[in-house]
Design a protein around this motif. Structure first.
Motif, short mmCIF file in Angstrom:
data_model
loop_
_atom_site.label_atom_id
_atom_site.label_comp_id
_atom_site.label_asym_id
_atom_site.label_seq_id
_atom_site.Cartn_x
_atom_site.Cartn_y
_atom_site.Cartn_z
N MET A 1 9.83 -5.66 -11.21
CA MET A 1 9.23 -4.45 -10.67
C MET A 1 7.94 -4.14 -11.41
SD MET A 1 11.32 -1.28 -12.40
CE MET A 1 9.91 -0.17 -12.22
N THR A 2 7.04 -3.43 -10.73
CA THR A 2 5.92 -2.81 -11.41
C THR A 2 6.09 -1.30 -11.29
OG1 THR A 2 4.55 -2.89 -9.42
CG2 THR A 2 4.32 -4.71 -10.98
N LEU A 3 5.58 -0.59 -12.27
CA LEU A 3 5.78 0.86 -12.37
C LEU A 3 4.44 1.55 -12.46
CD1 LEU A 3 7.58 3.35 -12.96
CD2 LEU A 3 7.47 2.73 -15.38
N SER A 4 4.17 2.42 -11.49
CA SER A 4 2.92 3.17 -11.49
C SER A 4 3.26 4.64 -11.70
CB SER A 4 2.24 2.96 -10.14
OG SER A 4 0.94 3.47 -10.16
N LEU A 5 2.80 5.18 -12.82
CA LEU A 5 3.10 6.58 -13.15
C LEU A 5 1.83 7.41 -13.04
CD1 LEU A 5 5.21 5.95 -16.40
CD2 LEU A 5 6.09 6.77 -14.20
N LEU B 1 0.84 -1.19 0.00
CA LEU B 1 0.00 0.00 0.00
C LEU B 1 0.87 1.24 0.00
CD1 LEU B 1 -2.75 1.43 0.42
CD2 LEU B 1 -2.42 1.12 2.88
N SER B 2 0.73 2.04 -1.03
CA SER B 2 1.50 3.28 -1.12
C SER B 2 0.52 4.44 -1.02
CB SER B 2 2.24 3.29 -2.46
OG SER B 2 3.15 4.34 -2.51
N LEU B 3 0.67 5.22 0.04
CA LEU B 3 -0.23 6.35 0.27
C LEU B 3 0.52 7.65 0.07
CD1 LEU B 3 -1.90 5.10 3.60
CD2 LEU B 3 -2.99 5.23 1.35
N VAL B 4 -0.04 8.53 -0.76
CA VAL B 4 0.51 9.88 -0.93
C VAL B 4 -0.58 10.82 -0.44
CG1 VAL B 4 1.62 11.49 -2.52
CG2 VAL B 4 1.81 9.03 -2.92
N LEU B 5 -0.35 11.43 0.74
CA LEU B 5 -1.42 12.08 1.49
C LEU B 5 -1.22 13.58 1.60
CD1 LEU B 5 -1.47 9.60 4.54
CD2 LEU B 5 -2.85 9.47 2.45
N PRO B 6 -2.24 14.36 1.25
CA PRO B 6 -2.17 15.80 1.53
C PRO B 6 -2.20 16.01 3.04
CG PRO B 6 -4.27 15.21 0.47
CD PRO B 6 -3.49 13.96 0.61
N PRO B 7 -1.34 16.87 3.57
CA PRO B 7 -1.29 17.06 5.03
C PRO B 7 -2.63 17.47 5.63
CG PRO B 7 0.62 18.07 3.99
CD PRO B 7 -0.29 17.62 2.88
N VAL C 1 4.12 11.76 -9.97
CA VAL C 1 4.34 10.73 -8.94
C VAL C 1 4.84 9.46 -9.64
CG1 VAL C 1 3.24 9.29 -7.18
CG2 VAL C 1 2.51 11.67 -7.46
N VAL C 2 5.94 8.93 -9.16
CA VAL C 2 6.46 7.67 -9.71
C VAL C 2 6.54 6.68 -8.57
CG1 VAL C 2 8.29 6.55 -11.02
CG2 VAL C 2 7.84 9.00 -11.35
N ASP C 3 5.72 5.64 -8.65
CA ASP C 3 5.65 4.65 -7.57
C ASP C 3 6.14 3.31 -8.12
OD1 ASP C 3 5.18 3.63 -5.09
OD2 ASP C 3 3.01 3.53 -5.28
N VAL C 4 7.13 2.76 -7.48
CA VAL C 4 7.70 1.48 -7.91
C VAL C 4 7.50 0.45 -6.82
CG1 VAL C 4 9.88 0.27 -8.41
CG2 VAL C 4 9.41 2.49 -9.48
N THR C 5 7.09 -0.75 -7.20
CA THR C 5 7.11 -1.89 -6.29
C THR C 5 8.11 -2.88 -6.87
OG1 THR C 5 4.80 -1.56 -5.65
CG2 THR C 5 5.75 -3.71 -5.19
#
Lengths: 333, 333
Positions: free
Chosen positions: B92-96, A94-100, B138-142
């Motif tokens: 890896m997986t890449l979430s852009l 789970l990747s969360l990118v959260l506004p403060p 936002v670049v999210d990598v698993t």
């Protein structure tokens, strides 16, 4: 307690998640709290991995999208992808990118929704990260499952003569999005549509059962609409498709919604995204096994058309006219 | 060609990635293009999974952060986590999540940086997704890797009396960030610091070699600074730690940068994040094997202190005074 996530530390937020995660399954050797998760594999199974993201202002609007539904949907869209491969879900990050400014109550609500669906499908959260967002709330999930090699469902194996079968109904989520945008989120007769939009039920058991019984030749999940899904399957399989308007399962509320907007309900339902239903191509000789598997899953299915030679994807209207399958031309902008 | 990603379709952007991905490895049963990736497992190996994200305006500023470096770093921070577990990276997986105004040249540059690092470590991109961002890039990598059970490195097994060893140097990335922010990205004497900030080299081979030779008791990677890493390891291991100022490996440029800002170079280097070096706790009887493994990796290491009883984490200054280990109190806001 702090009122917003911006009033907390990252460690506080991570602890808040950890404290709510069920006891680790025996296959989880190292869970949350180290640099990475370490897991044992299942014997004789392949790994299935997918990732999908929901972004505020693109996939949801917090004015009508409850925090619980955001968390639910972030996982649901991934489980739907695993279902379309015939896989059994197992773990997620789970990747969360959260506004403060996000309220802690909304943070908790998001977790509620996500954890309830994770529990229902026995998905373990094995890792993740939390980052600050200078803009929208972003929830990115990577989900993993397992499947036996001979039970894998792909989208590229449909053949002319196969029947096309759809789970549930078409277009309800798009109608639900419309109702939400118009401020009719509840009690206006479109509650089922709104529910399909906010909390799509991933067809995990259906996909697993069809995969295990090898009773479909191809499968895809409908994230960008039925029209897009049919075209994707047809293109990957080098076939065409004909859909019969009269066989399309549209709920009455869905038809009513689109008609009330002055739209063609059939075109709108085929073009509308986010149904997260499964579309199957079933060979005639697989039909009995397919219907047995779907009956066991408890999910209704409907035959909506056939796979054809060539590459044309069309819908045959009630009056016999054929028209190009609508939808699926979504622009990135 | 369109000038921006907003002028393209999602399918166009996905094809642009697919066309650049090397031929699939034999273990990839279903790759990009279906609902999910399907992979064979390696025998007698555990799975190691980590996820980390880089967010525009939080982790990078596009005014001085080249697109290539964004892609490189998005993968590097994940490989650093795998390295800290002793794992061999695999997929890896890449979430852009892309703002429509992002130039297609920057999209390509981001891929260049990511693919070059992926190729160097033989990491296969098995899946991903692209969504629109109404705000930051936002670049999210698993990332996933494999490791034998007895070669897993965790952070929680340090014991009093173990020596603390650090790869590379401390604080260079923080100095590099400072130089970039001040508009001194190149040619001002801080190029090495800037390089460590923009393109941190994940210590993959070092982590694997130390894991395989079982020559460290604990390991962690330094994403939020040396001080934070030491505290995390000490806390997970229920120990304390003493760091010796005189043993800290600071590059001359790093010391110069912080001194020039009127800051204490030692405090700043310990507090500064994003070094992505590895910190090891090494038992005295492991030392020979540890030094042999590090020599084989080609990465310099330095003994910087010892693990202690209790829970205090301190730095002993050159004049003998002890002070609490700085850093690691970063607020989410």
């Amino acid at each position: 307690l702090p009122a917003t996530v911006g009033g907390s530390s990252e460690a506080f937020l991570i602890d808040r998640i950890r404290s709510r995660i069920p006891p680790p399954p025996p296959w989880l050797v190292v869970g949350i709290g180290d640099d990475a998760a370490v897991m044992e594999r299942e014997r004789n199974r392949l790994d299935v991995v997918t990732t999908d993201v929901v972004v505020e202002g693109v996939h949801f609007d917090r004015r009508y999208f409850p925090a619980r539904a955001i968390g639910f949907k972030a996982l649901a869209v991934n489980l739907s992808d695993l279902a379309a491969m015939g896989a059994t879900p197992r773990s997620m990050t789970l990747s969360l990118v959260l506004p403060p400014a996000l309220g802690l109550a909304d943070f908790d609500g998001l977790l509620d929704g996500l954890l309830s669906l994770a529990a229902a499908h026995r998905v373990s959260i094995v890792g993740g990260n939390i980052a600050r967002s200078p803009g929208p709330l972003v929830v990115d999930v990577t989900a993993s499952g397992t499947v036996r090699r001979r039970h894998v469902l792909t989208r590229n194996a449909a053949r002319p003569g196969d029947e096309l079968w759809l789970s549930g109904t078409a277009g309800a989520a798009a109608a639900g999005l419309g109702a939400c945008s118009a401020g009719l989120a509840s009690g206006a007769g479109f509650d089922d549509c709104v529910e399909r939009f906010l909390r799509p039920e991933p067809r995990v058991r259906l996909g697993m059962l069809v995969g295990r019984t090898r009773s479909a030749r191809a499968c895809i999940d409908l994230s960008d609409g039925l029209g897009d899904g049919i075209r994707q399957m047809a293109s990957a399989s080098s076939t065409g498709a004909v859909i019969e308007e009269s066989d399309l399962p549209l709920s009455e509320a869905t038809s009513t919604w689109f008609a009330r907007q002055g739209l063609d309900p059939v075109v709108s339902a085929i073009a509308g995204g986010e149904d997260y239903e499964l579309l199957f191509a079933v060979a005639p000789r697989q039909l009995r096994a397919f219907l047995a598997a779907t009956r066991q899953s408890g999910v209704p299915v409907a035959r909506i058309g056939v796979v054809t030679k060539g590459s044309a994807c069309v819908v045959r209207r009630a009056d016999g006219r054929e028209q190009p399958l609508p939808g699926g031309f979504a622009h990135f902008r």
